[in-house]
Design a protein around this motif. Structure first.
Motif, PDB file in Angstrom:
ATOM      1  N   GLU A   3      18.628  -6.161  -8.498  1.00  0.00           N
ATOM      2  CA  GLU A   3      19.955  -6.702  -8.303  1.00  0.00           C
ATOM      3  C   GLU A   3      20.862  -5.478  -8.339  1.00  0.00           C
ATOM      4  OE1 GLU A   3      20.579  -9.888 -11.399  1.00  0.00           O
ATOM      5  OE2 GLU A   3      18.901 -10.978 -10.579  1.00  0.00           O
ATOM      6  N   ASP A   4      21.700  -5.323  -9.329  1.00  0.00           N
ATOM      7  CA  ASP A   4      22.843  -4.357  -8.966  1.00  0.00           C
ATOM      8  C   ASP A   4      22.499  -3.119  -9.723  1.00  0.00           C
ATOM      9  OD1 ASP A   4      22.763  -5.826 -11.627  1.00  0.00           O
ATOM     10  OD2 ASP A   4      24.778  -5.320 -12.301  1.00  0.00           O
ATOM     11  N   ILE A   5      21.039  -3.146 -10.257  1.00  0.00           N
ATOM     12  CA  ILE A   5      20.691  -1.849 -10.971  1.00  0.00           C
ATOM     13  C   ILE A   5      19.666  -1.087  -9.946  1.00  0.00           C
ATOM     14  CG2 ILE A   5      19.623  -0.791 -13.003  1.00  0.00           C
ATOM     15  CD1 ILE A   5      22.248  -2.123 -13.699  1.00  0.00           C
ATOM     16  N   ALA A   6      19.977   0.282 -10.013  1.00  0.00           N
ATOM     17  CA  ALA A   6      18.977   1.071  -9.253  1.00  0.00           C
ATOM     18  C   ALA A   6      17.548   1.510 -10.123  1.00  0.00           C
ATOM     19  CB  ALA A   6      19.886   2.306  -8.847  1.00  0.00           C
ATOM     20  N   LEU A   7      16.719   1.570  -9.639  1.00  0.00           N
ATOM     21  CA  LEU A   7      15.380   1.868 -10.475  1.00  0.00           C
ATOM     22  C   LEU A   7      15.029   3.184  -9.801  1.00  0.00           C
ATOM     23  CD1 LEU A   7      13.422  -1.624 -10.453  1.00  0.00           C
ATOM     24  CD2 LEU A   7      15.102  -0.647 -12.332  1.00  0.00           C
ATOM     25  N   LEU A   8      15.019   4.293 -10.497  1.00  0.00           N
ATOM     26  CA  LEU A   8      14.586   5.674 -10.066  1.00  0.00           C
ATOM     27  C   LEU A   8      13.308   6.210 -10.807  1.00  0.00           C
ATOM     28  CD1 LEU A   8      18.179   7.153 -10.818  1.00  0.00           C
ATOM     29  CD2 LEU A   8      17.376   5.908  -8.894  1.00  0.00           C
ATOM     30  N   ARG A   9      12.567   6.832  -9.982  1.00  0.00           N
ATOM     31  CA  ARG A   9      11.240   7.266 -10.073  1.00  0.00           C
ATOM     32  C   ARG A   9      11.089   8.694  -9.816  1.00  0.00           C
ATOM     33  NH1 ARG A   9       9.772   1.926  -8.486  1.00  0.00           N
ATOM     34  NH2 ARG A   9       8.893   0.793 -10.062  1.00  0.00           N
ATOM     35  N   PRO A  10      11.760   9.600 -10.637  1.00  0.00           N
ATOM     36  CA  PRO A  10      11.872  10.927 -10.269  1.00  0.00           C
ATOM     37  C   PRO A  10      10.300  11.862 -10.251  1.00  0.00           C
ATOM     38  CG  PRO A  10      12.749  10.658 -12.339  1.00  0.00           C
ATOM     39  CD  PRO A  10      12.465   9.232 -12.018  1.00  0.00           C
ATOM     40  N   LEU A  11       9.432  11.296 -11.059  1.00  0.00           N
ATOM     41  CA  LEU A  11       8.283  11.943 -11.383  1.00  0.00           C
ATOM     42  C   LEU A  11       6.907  11.719 -10.612  1.00  0.00           C
ATOM     43  CD1 LEU A  11       8.468  11.774 -15.478  1.00  0.00           C
ATOM     44  CD2 LEU A  11       9.680  13.353 -13.807  1.00  0.00           C
ATOM     45  N   LEU A  12       7.201  10.963  -9.453  1.00  0.00           N
ATOM     46  CA  LEU A  12       6.159  10.710  -8.838  1.00  0.00           C
ATOM     47  C   LEU A  12       5.277  11.808  -8.186  1.00  0.00           C
ATOM     48  CD1 LEU A  12       7.558   7.516  -6.624  1.00  0.00           C
ATOM     49  CD2 LEU A  12       5.841   7.754  -8.798  1.00  0.00           C
ATOM     50  N   ASP A  13       5.753  12.863  -8.212  1.00  0.00           N
ATOM     51  CA  ASP A  13       5.104  14.116  -7.554  1.00  0.00           C
ATOM     52  C   ASP A  13       4.447  14.961  -8.707  1.00  0.00           C
ATOM     53  OD1 ASP A  13       5.567  13.867  -5.019  1.00  0.00           O
ATOM     54  OD2 ASP A  13       7.484  15.069  -5.137  1.00  0.00           O
ATOM     55  N   LEU A  39       0.933  -1.169   0.038  1.00  0.00           N
ATOM     56  CA  LEU A  39       0.062   0.183  -0.006  1.00  0.00           C
ATOM     57  C   LEU A  39       0.767   1.193   0.090  1.00  0.00           C
ATOM     58  CD1 LEU A  39      -2.723  -0.969   2.402  1.00  0.00           C
ATOM     59  CD2 LEU A  39      -2.931  -1.066   0.007  1.00  0.00           C
ATOM     60  N   ALA A  40       2.194   1.001   0.385  1.00  0.00           N
ATOM     61  CA  ALA A  40       2.830   2.405   0.234  1.00  0.00           C
ATOM     62  C   ALA A  40       3.429   2.828  -1.381  1.00  0.00           C
ATOM     63  CB  ALA A  40       4.445   2.041   0.952  1.00  0.00           C
ATOM     64  N   GLY A  41       3.100   1.949  -1.963  1.00  0.00           N
ATOM     65  CA  GLY A  41       2.899   2.080  -3.538  1.00  0.00           C
ATOM     66  C   GLY A  41       4.624   1.874  -4.199  1.00  0.00           C
ATOM     67  N   MET A  42       4.734   2.621  -5.231  1.00  0.00           N
ATOM     68  CA  MET A  42       6.082   2.394  -5.780  1.00  0.00           C
ATOM     69  C   MET A  42       7.111   3.371  -4.978  1.00  0.00           C
ATOM     70  SD  MET A  42       5.094   2.528  -9.644  1.00  0.00           S
ATOM     71  CE  MET A  42       3.942   4.048  -9.811  1.00  0.00           C
ATOM     72  N   ALA A  43       8.277   2.737  -4.642  1.00  0.00           N
ATOM     73  CA  ALA A  43       9.539   3.587  -4.337  1.00  0.00           C
ATOM     74  C   ALA A  43      10.106   4.536  -5.225  1.00  0.00           C
ATOM     75  CB  ALA A  43      10.412   2.670  -3.428  1.00  0.00           C
TER      76      ALA A  43
END
Length: 339
Positions: free
Chosen positions: A164-174, A154-158
């Motif tokens: 694994e060794d790759i970061a997943l970035l979501r800069p547009l959540l706002d 329920l916290a949603g997407m981080a």
């Protein structure tokens, strides 16, 4: 298109969010933007083109052709032209495997992430940048709510996750979807719309059409985002408490065995015990997929045995868990016998 007053408000919001949002990318000298061709990811590409740190960062673009629609190849190639016009290197990735007849969107998503991660490793990018936005976040929270998700879901997407060794970035959540479409409009940049977003055979499309009804009952996007933010805070607190409990309980930490103090675990509330056991399992089997229902059942069995000071043995995610003699021991489960 929004009216002039609404457009001014959108433009002010975009300027306020742009640099702050892209700060998320700053620690990564080389990133890969996932750009499908929809307005969200095209706006991401446009924002990064104007980013103050762009000249000091290696930014490439990748588009995945899932081969689910006749027009998909042509659209992916057009995205490549847009990317190159903005000065990005472009990588066109193809999901070649036979398409499944069930859980198509879920499996397409898994294939997409695998292709993006492989591309990132190949070009030396340490992060993949995704264009999920506030509307996506609210929809994800609603989707998980209908599936009976736990606090973490329920916290949603981080904003920052890892594959694994790759970061997943979501800069547009706002950002709202209308703000991202406005970015494309201001740049006179075309984009594509995926018809599957309106296909009622997919659960998310059906939920999307329920949005006006839910909003009328006070359960619109803002309420969903508040729920997600509160769940995220609760999840962080529970994770912190579980980590402290696990630290106190450690007795042995080896590749072939994790041993924990039963008395320490017995004092923990069920949710903390569950999270501590999950962390211990992942210590032995980092790639394990822990289904919440199975984890809850295993935790209940172990918790009941600890409270009654009885022995118990169970297996979860190919990890054997045994409680006896004041210890909880976790070991890789022996291989299953072939029939």
């Amino acid at each position: 298109m929004p009216d002039a007053e609404a457009q001014t408000a959108i433009d002010e919001s975009i300027e306020r969010l742009r640099e702050e949002a892209l700060d998320l990318l700053a620690p990564y000298p080389s990133v890969l933007l996932a750009v499908s061709g929809g307005p969200d990811s095209v706006a991401l590409m446009l924002l990064c083109a104007r980013w103050s740190l762009r000249s000091s960062r290696d930014i490439a673009v990748a588009t995945v052709d899932h081969r689910l629609r006749k027009a998909s190849r042509e659209e992916a190639e057009e995205v490549g032209r847009w990317a190159r016009d903005l000065g990005y290197a472009h990588h066109l990735l193809t999901w070649e495997e036979a398409k499944p007849s069930t859980r198509l969107q879920e499996r397409a998503r898994q294939a997409r992430y695998a292709l993006l991660a492989a591309c990132a490793r190949r070009i030396g990018a340490s992060a993949i940048v995704l264009a999920h936005h506030a509307d996506d976040q609210a929809e994800t929270i609603l989707f998980r709510l209908t599936r009976g998700s736990g606090i973490a879901g329920l916290a949603g997407m981080a904003r920052v996750a890892r594959a694994e060794d790759i970061a997943l970035l979501r800069p547009l959540l706002d950002f709202r979807k209308e703000e991202l479409e406005a970015i494309c409009a201001r740049a006179q940049q075309a984009f594509f719309r995926d018809p599957s977003n309106e296909d009622d055979s997919f659960a998310r499309a059906r939920l999307r059409k329920l949005a006006p009804v839910l909003a009328a009952q006070g359960f619109g996007q803002e309420a969903l985002l508040r729920l997600g933010a509160r769940a995220a805070r609760a999840d962080a607190a529970l994770t912190h408490c579980a980590a402290e409990t696990l630290q106190r309980a450690w007795r042995k930490d080896e590749a072939s065995c994790v041993e924990l103090d039963a008395a320490t675990l017995c004092e923990a509330p069920p949710e903390i015990l569950q999270r501590a056991l999950a962390s211990a399992i992942l210590r032995l089997a980092p790639a394990a997929v822990l289904r919440l229902e199975r984890l809850e059942r295993a935790t209940a069995r172990i918790g009941d045995a600890l409270a009654a000071r009885k022995s118990v043995k169970t297996t979860l995610a190919d990890v054997s868990i045994e409680a006896s003699d004041g210890r909880v021991r976790l070991r890789p489960a022996p291989p299953r016998r072939s029939s």
